[in-house]
Design an enzyme around this catalytic site. Structure first.
Site, PDB file in Angstrom:
ATOM      1  CE1 TYR A  67      29.218  66.565  25.109  1.00  0.00           C
ATOM      2  CE2 TYR A  67      31.525  66.220  25.347  1.00  0.00           C
ATOM      3  CZ  TYR A  67      30.357  67.091  25.533  1.00  0.00           C
ATOM      4  OH  TYR A  67      30.281  68.180  26.127  1.00  0.00           O
ATOM      5  CG  HIS A 119      24.289  75.826  25.591  1.00  0.00           C
ATOM      6  ND1 HIS A 119      24.327  75.832  27.048  1.00  0.00           N
ATOM      7  CD2 HIS A 119      24.552  76.814  25.329  1.00  0.00           C
ATOM      8  CE1 HIS A 119      24.257  76.839  27.640  1.00  0.00           C
ATOM      9  NE2 HIS A 119      24.701  77.716  26.549  1.00  0.00           N
ATOM     10  CB  CYS A 150      34.902  61.720   9.151  1.00  0.00           C
ATOM     11  SG  CYS A 150      34.054  61.953   7.758  1.00  0.00           S
ATOM     12  CB  CYS A 153      37.644  62.836   5.367  1.00  0.00           C
ATOM     13  SG  CYS A 153      37.409  63.723   7.237  1.00  0.00           S
ATOM     14  CB  THR A 191      18.193  77.389  33.841  1.00  0.00           C
ATOM     15  OG1 THR A 191      19.690  77.893  33.614  1.00  0.00           O
ATOM     16  CG2 THR A 191      17.640  78.769  33.859  1.00  0.00           C
TER      17      THR A 191
HETATM   18  P1  OAD Z   1      22.766  73.337  36.247  1.00  0.00           P
HETATM   19  O1  OAD Z   1      23.173  72.206  36.605  1.00  0.00           O
HETATM   20  O2  OAD Z   1      23.619  74.813  36.440  1.00  0.00           O
HETATM   21  O3  OAD Z   1      21.376  73.947  36.989  1.00  0.00           O
HETATM   22  C1  OAD Z   1      20.138  73.176  37.225  1.00  0.00           C
HETATM   23  C2  OAD Z   1      19.069  73.949  37.656  1.00  0.00           C
HETATM   24  O4  OAD Z   1      18.000  72.964  37.698  1.00  0.00           O
HETATM   25  C3  OAD Z   1      19.281  74.209  39.084  1.00  0.00           C
HETATM   26  O5  OAD Z   1      18.924  75.560  39.329  1.00  0.00           O
HETATM   27  C4  OAD Z   1      18.487  73.327  40.176  1.00  0.00           C
HETATM   28  O6  OAD Z   1      18.121  74.060  41.195  1.00  0.00           O
HETATM   29  C5  OAD Z   1      17.276  73.142  38.911  1.00  0.00           C
HETATM   30  N1  OAD Z   1      16.750  71.865  39.029  1.00  0.00           N
HETATM   31  C6  OAD Z   1      17.078  70.524  39.383  1.00  0.00           C
HETATM   32  N2  OAD Z   1      16.066  69.775  39.517  1.00  0.00           N
HETATM   33  C7  OAD Z   1      15.066  70.398  38.997  1.00  0.00           C
HETATM   34  C8  OAD Z   1      13.530  69.849  38.960  1.00  0.00           C
HETATM   35  N3  OAD Z   1      13.226  68.609  39.065  1.00  0.00           N
HETATM   36  N4  OAD Z   1      12.789  70.839  38.465  1.00  0.00           N
HETATM   37  C9  OAD Z   1      12.899  72.055  38.428  1.00  0.00           C
HETATM   38  N5  OAD Z   1      14.421  72.489  38.418  1.00  0.00           N
HETATM   39  C10 OAD Z   1      15.228  71.637  38.927  1.00  0.00           C
HETATM   40  O7  OAD Z   1      22.088  73.438  34.658  1.00  0.00           O
HETATM   41  P2  OAD Z   1      21.962  74.695  33.586  1.00  0.00           P
HETATM   42  O8  OAD Z   1      21.344  75.861  34.304  1.00  0.00           O
HETATM   43  O9  OAD Z   1      21.285  74.050  32.584  1.00  0.00           O
HETATM   44  O10 OAD Z   1      26.480  74.263  29.081  1.00  0.00           O
HETATM   45  O11 OAD Z   1      23.392  75.084  33.157  1.00  0.00           O
HETATM   46  C11 OAD Z   1      23.660  75.719  32.182  1.00  0.00           C
HETATM   47  C12 OAD Z   1      24.810  75.289  31.250  1.00  0.00           C
HETATM   48  O12 OAD Z   1      25.894  75.049  32.101  1.00  0.00           O
HETATM   49  C13 OAD Z   1      24.423  73.918  30.567  1.00  0.00           C
HETATM   50  O13 OAD Z   1      23.671  74.295  29.275  1.00  0.00           O
HETATM   51  C14 OAD Z   1      26.003  73.521  30.212  1.00  0.00           C
HETATM   52  C15 OAD Z   1      26.647  73.898  31.594  1.00  0.00           C
HETATM   53  O14 OAD Z   1      27.926  74.136  31.208  1.00  0.00           O
HETATM   54  C16 OAD Z   1      27.160  73.673  28.241  1.00  0.00           C
HETATM   55  O15 OAD Z   1      27.722  72.724  28.226  1.00  0.00           O
HETATM   56  C17 OAD Z   1      27.538  74.663  27.162  1.00  0.00           C
END
Ligand code: OAD
Length: 253
Positions: A67, A119, A150, A153, A191
């Site tokens: 992280y 998230h 921390c 604590c 997404t």
């Molecule tokens: P993903 O990595 O699953 O998906 C990324 C998306 O962005 C894909 O559909 C790509 O096609 C698209 N993409 C990539 N580059 C792009 C660009 N320049 N313009 C537009 N689209 C583009 O990411 P998320 O859908 O955000 O959760 O993943 C959802 C969750 O899965 C995250 O929030 C995280 C992960 O586990 C947690 O950590 C709780």
């Protein structure tokens, strides 16, 4: 110039209520890796070893280090034209909600205001024992074991993000769901729409009458169920979309 359907433009010009869901794709052009694209985070690291509480307790050095690395990427990254376009889009509507799955804080830095972080936020950290927030310089000062603890604590410090198996922040999903239900236009941007409950929001918006468009470089698994898919990078498509509607709408007072 990106091509949009007349319906999308007409609906955005006429709408009072607009909601947007963003995922990692919107930050890709800022240099923040996505999760599931080639070279994405889940190709290199296994979620079950990093993004859950028991992994954190069994190897806090690894998880805190991962992280810290991601925090550094986000700190040096800048919001891109896609983030900025969404901040501008917000100024055109009285009722505009930006729901994000991203923890990178780039929407806020780009000027968006009404943000629902589903998230969490990687820039916030807290003690798992007493709940005290941890900020710099605390985050940059590991103890003799190399762990960030921390100052009150000595409990372990974790990022304020949602790990697998954890609940979403209190009220966040309710706010996102309400925004999807009342939206007249709903945009799903960058997404993969694989992680629920966020992935259900475009469908909720559609059932409740919104025109729903996906903006992505490739179709997501839910694309066939939506009204329109606009293919292209978010940092190009979103500014083009704002340009296509802004002269037809006065800014919201
Ligand atoms: P993903 O990595 O699953 O998906 C990324 C998306 O962005 C894909 O559909 C790509 O096609 C698209 N993409 C990539 N580059 C792009 C660009 N320049 N313009 C537009 N689209 C583009 O990411 P998320 O859908 O955000 O959760 O993943 C959802 C969750 O899965 C995250 O929030 C995280 C992960 O586990 C947690 O950590 C709780």
């Amino acid at each position: 110039m990106t091509a949009f359907s007349d319906t999308l433009i007409e609906r955005l010009v006429a709408a009072d209520r607009v909601s947007v869901l963003t995922g990692a794709g919107i930050s890709a052009e800022s240099g923040v890796p996505t999760f599931r694209d080639p070279g994405g985070l889940w190709e290199k690291m296994r979620p079950e070893e990093l993004a859950n509480f028991s992994a954190f307790l069994s190897n806090p050095t690894l998880v805190q280090g991962w992280y810290a690395h991601r925090r550094h990427i986000v700190e040096v990254a800048q919001p891109n034209a896609g983030h900025v376009a969404l901040a501008e889009l917000e100024t055109l509507y009285h009722d505009f909600t930006l729901v994000t799955q991203n923890v990178d804080d780039l929407h806020r830095r780009a000027g968006s205001r009404n943000i629902v972080e589903l998230h969490g936020n990687i820039m916030r950290n807290y003690c798992v024992d007493c709940g005290q927030p941890a900020d710099e310089p605390n985050l940059a000062s590991p103890d003799e074991r190399g762990l960030i603890v921390c100052t009150e604590c000595s409990g372990l410090v974790r990022p304020d993000v949602v790990w697998f198996g954890e609940m979403l922040p209190l009220g966040a999903f309710e706010a996102a769901d309400a925004a999807a239900r009342r939206a007249e236009v709903f945009l799903s941007v960058g997404t993969s729409a694989i992680v629920y409950p966020a992935a259900g929001l475009p469908g909720t918006a559609k059932i409740h009458g919104a025109f729903v468009a996906e903006l992505n470089i490739r179709e997501s698994v839910i694309a066939d169920d939506l009204h329109e898919v606009v293919l292209g990078p978010a940092a190009t498509v979103l500014p083009d979309l704002v340009r296509a509607i802004k002269d037809k709408r006065p800014p919201a007072k």
